[in-house]
Design an enzyme around this catalytic site. Structure first.
Site, short mmCIF file in Angstrom:
data_model
loop_
_atom_site.label_atom_id
_atom_site.label_comp_id
_atom_site.label_asym_id
_atom_site.label_seq_id
_atom_site.Cartn_x
_atom_site.Cartn_y
_atom_site.Cartn_z
CG HIS A 93 4.24 0.15 -9.94
ND1 HIS A 93 5.22 0.62 -9.09
CD2 HIS A 93 4.31 -1.20 -9.89
CE1 HIS A 93 5.84 -0.41 -8.53
NE2 HIS A 93 5.31 -1.52 -9.00
CG ASN B 105 7.92 -3.66 -0.94
OD1 ASN B 105 6.87 -3.74 -0.32
ND2 ASN B 105 8.00 -3.83 -2.24
CG ASP C 128 2.59 -9.48 -4.94
OD1 ASP C 128 2.88 -8.54 -4.16
OD2 ASP C 128 3.41 -9.98 -5.72
CG PHE D 34 -2.24 -0.87 0.85
CD1 PHE D 34 -2.48 -1.39 -0.42
CD2 PHE D 34 -3.15 -1.17 1.85
CE1 PHE D 34 -3.61 -2.17 -0.70
CE2 PHE D 34 -4.28 -1.94 1.58
CZ PHE D 34 -4.51 -2.45 0.32
NE ARG D 35 3.42 0.27 -4.51
CZ ARG D 35 4.17 -0.79 -4.80
NH1 ARG D 35 5.08 -1.22 -3.95
NH2 ARG D 35 4.02 -1.41 -5.93
CG HIS E 76 9.63 -12.12 -3.95
ND1 HIS E 76 8.77 -11.24 -4.52
CD2 HIS E 76 10.36 -12.64 -4.97
CE1 HIS E 76 8.96 -11.22 -5.83
NE2 HIS E 76 9.93 -12.05 -6.13
CG HIS F 82 4.39 -14.00 -4.95
ND1 HIS F 82 5.59 -14.60 -4.73
CD2 HIS F 82 4.56 -12.69 -4.67
CE1 HIS F 82 6.44 -13.67 -4.32
NE2 HIS F 82 5.85 -12.51 -4.27
O1 DOR Z 1 5.84 -7.36 -8.98
C1 DOR Z 1 6.01 -7.12 -7.79
N1 DOR Z 1 5.89 -5.87 -7.30
N2 DOR Z 1 6.34 -8.10 -6.96
C2 DOR Z 1 6.70 -7.87 -5.68
O2 DOR Z 1 7.00 -8.80 -4.98
C3 DOR Z 1 6.79 -6.49 -5.17
C4 DOR Z 1 5.88 -5.65 -5.90
C5 DOR Z 1 6.01 -4.17 -5.62
O3 DOR Z 1 6.13 -3.82 -4.44
O4 DOR Z 1 5.94 -3.39 -6.56
#
Ligand code: DOR
Length: 445
Positions: free
Chosen positions: A302, A92, A298, A61-62, A174, A228
Site C-alpha cells: 500500500h 484479491n 505475503d 501485485f494489485r 488465510h 502465514h
Molecule cells: O495484511 C494483509 N494484506 N493481509 C492479507 O492477507 C491481504 C493483504 C492485502 O492484500 O493487502
C-alpha cells in the site's frame, strides 16, 4: 546460448559444493561441467554462492485494479532484485481472480509485463465451486476464511464444506476467525491505536480459523496449505500433518512483534497481525523442526500515504518481496539457521507444495532460475532504493549481511548489481498436480 558459472559455492539438493554450473538456453545442462566447456558467457563466481531462485508463493501485485500500489511489472522487478524468480499471486485484485476468464486475463497481462516467472491462484467465493472444479493453469485455490483486503470472505460452513468436498486442486487459506475479529472489534470500539490491531486479530482468531480449516482438510482428505502462521498456538493444530497439510511463515511474523508498534505504528499493521516475542520464537522453532515447511512474504503493498492514515483507517499489509531473501541470509549470518535450510524453505519446499514443474533446485534438467548471493555483503535497506511501486519498506534503515547480487530467469540475467534487463520476460509456471504435493515427494531426488 550457453552460460558457464564458475567456482560458485552451489547449494545443491545434497549439500553445498564448489562447482561449475552450465546453462543452455532456459535449462541447467550440467552441474560440475568441465573447465574446458565452451560457453558464450563465463561468469566468475569465486567467493560467491549460487542458489536456486526463490519461489514466493504468496504475493499481492494489485493488477488489475490497484496499480497505484503495485503492478505486475513493478512487482516482478522487486522480485528480480530480491532473488525471487517465480511468484504465485493472490486473487484479491479488482476484479478478483474468481473465474477462468479472470485467470486467463491475468496470465495474459503477466506474459506482457513480468520479468520473472508467475502463477496465479483462483479465489473461492460462496458460489463459484463450478469454476473451481474446471480451472487449470493455477497452483490452487485460495480461501479467505477471515476478511482481509478485498471482499473474498468465505465464512459459512456449508460453503466451506462444498469447496473442500467438490474440488481437487490444492487449497490454501488465510486463517483468522471472522466472529472473533468482530467480537474483539466491538469490545475495543473498532480500535484506536495500531497495537489494537493485534488485540482485534488476536491469538484466538488465528487458532480458531486454522483449527477449522485443518479439520475440513482432514475430513475431506484434501491437500491444504496454512498461509502465514502467526502464533505458537497454531503449531500443534497442524503438526499431525497426515501427509496432507503444510504450513508457511512470513519474515514479518518471524522478525516483528507487538513491541514494534511503538516504533513503526501502522507500517507493521498486517493480517494476520504480528504477535509476541514468544510467537516469533515458536515460528523459528516450527521452521527448524520441520513443522513449518515454507517461507513466503505475503508482499502486500500500500502507499505510504495510505499506510499513514490513523488506525483503523490505515490498510493492512507491507511490501517484502525485494528483501525477504536478504533478511533470511542475514539470519544465516546471525547463526539462526543454515543456508541449506533457507534454500529448502524458500525454493525447494514451495516448488513441491504447489507441484511446480522443474523449479526449486539446482540440478541438470531443471530451469535455469538462479540467484548469485554474496553472503558477506553488508548493506542497508533504504526506502529510496525500493523498486516496489509502494516505495517503502518496514525494514528501512536496517543493516543486513548477505545480499542477492545477480538473478537469472529461465537462463537470462534479469538483474545484476543494481541494474535490470527490463526486456526479459518470465514464463507461466507449470503445475503438475498429479505429483501429489510436498509429502508425496518427500525424500525423492
Ligand atoms: O495484511 C494483509 N494484506 N493481509 C492479507 O492477507 C491481504 C493483504 C492485502 O492484500 O493487502
Amino acid at each position: 546460448m550457453r552460460t558457464l558459472i564458475r567456482n560458485a559455492d552451489c547449494v545443491l539438493p545434497d549439500g553445498t559444493r564448489r562447482t561449475d554450473v552450465l546453462i543452455q538456453d532456459q535449462t541447467i545442462l550440467d552441474v560440475a561441467a568441465s573447465r574446458a566447456t565452451a560457453a558464450d558467457e563465463i561468469v566468475n563466481a569465486s567467493g560467491l554462492t549460487l542458489m536456486p531462485g526463490v519461489i514466493d508463493d504468496q504475493v499481492h501485485f494489485r493488477e488489475p485494479g490497484y496499480t497505484h500500489k503495485e503492478d505486475l511489472h513493478t512487482g516482478s522487478l522487486a522480485c528480480a532484485k530480491g532473488g525471487v524468480t517465480t511468484f504465485l499471486e493472490m486473487p484479491n485484485t479488482n476484479p478478483p481472480t474468481i473465474s477462468r476468464a479472470a485467470l486467463a486475463e491475468k496470465l495474459a497481462l503477466a506474459a506482457n509485463k513480468c520479468v520473472v516467472n508467475y502463477g496465479f491462484y483462483i479465489g473461492a467465493t460462496s458460489g463459484n465451486v463450478d469454476e473451481l472444479r474446471r480451472v487449470d493453469r493455477t497452483p490452487g485455490i485460495k480461501i479467505f476464511i477471515g476478511s482481509s483486503t478485498g471482499d473474498l470472505l468465505v465464512d459459512e460452513q456449508e460453503a466451506l464444506e462444498r469447496i473442500f468436498a467438490e474440488t481437487t486442486l490444492p487449497i490454501c487459506a488465510h486463517c483468522e476467525d471472522e466472529a472473533t475479529i468482530r467480537a474483539n472489534m466491538a469490545l475495543l470500539d473498532g480500535g484506536r491505536e495500531p497495537a489494537d490491531h493485534s488485540r482485534i486479530r488476536d491469538h484466538r482468531a488465528a487458532a480458531i480459523a486454522t483449527e477449522r480449516a485443518v479439520n475440513l482438510a482432514r475430513r475431506h482428505q484434501h491437500r491444504f496449505h496454512v498461509l502465514h502462521v502467526s502464533t505458537a498456538d497454531e503449531l500443534p493444530i497442524f503438526s499431525d500433518h497426515q501427509r496432507l497439510i503444510t504450513a508457511e511463515a512470513c519474515p514479518h511474523h518471524l522478525l516483528f512483534n507487538i513491541e514494534d508498534y511503538g516504533r513503526l505504528g501502522t507500517l507493521v499493521q498486517m493480517n494476520p497481525s504480528i504477535k509476541t516475542a514468544v510467537d516469533n520464537a515458536a515460528l523459528w522453532r516450527g521452521l527448524l523442526s520441520g513443522q513449518i515447511q515454507v517461507i513466503a512474504t505475503d508482499h502486500a503493498p500500500h502507499t505510504l500515504e495510505e499506510k499513514q492514515q490513523p488506525y483503523p483507517r490505515s490498510p493492512s499489509g507491507l511490501p517484502a518481496v525485494e528483501n525477504s531473501l536478504a533478511l533470511m541470509l542475514n539470519a544465516v549470518h546471525e547463526g539462526r539457521c543454515s543456508l541449506e535450510q533457507v534454500v529448502r524453505w524458500m525454493c525447494d519446499a514451495p516448488a513441491r507444495v504447489w507441484d511446480i514443474v522443474d523449479k526449486g533446485r539446482i540440478a541438470a534438467g531443471y530451469h535455469a532460475d538462479l540467484v548469485l548471493v554474496d553472503l558477506r555483503k553488508r548493506h542497508t535497506i533504504r526506502n529510496k532504493d525500493q523498486v516496489t511501486r509502494s516505495g517503502w519498506s518496514p525494514w528501512d534503515g536496517v543493516t543486513l549481511t548477505g545480499k542477492p547480487i545477480r538473478t537469472w530467469v529461465m537462463g537470462r540475467t534479469v538483474y545484476v548489481n543494481g541494474k535490470f534487463a527490463t526486456e526479459v520476460r518470465g514464463q507461466e509456471a507449470r503445475f503438475d498436480h498429479a505429483r501429489g504435493g510436498y509429502w508425496a515427494t518427500e525424500g525423492a531426488s
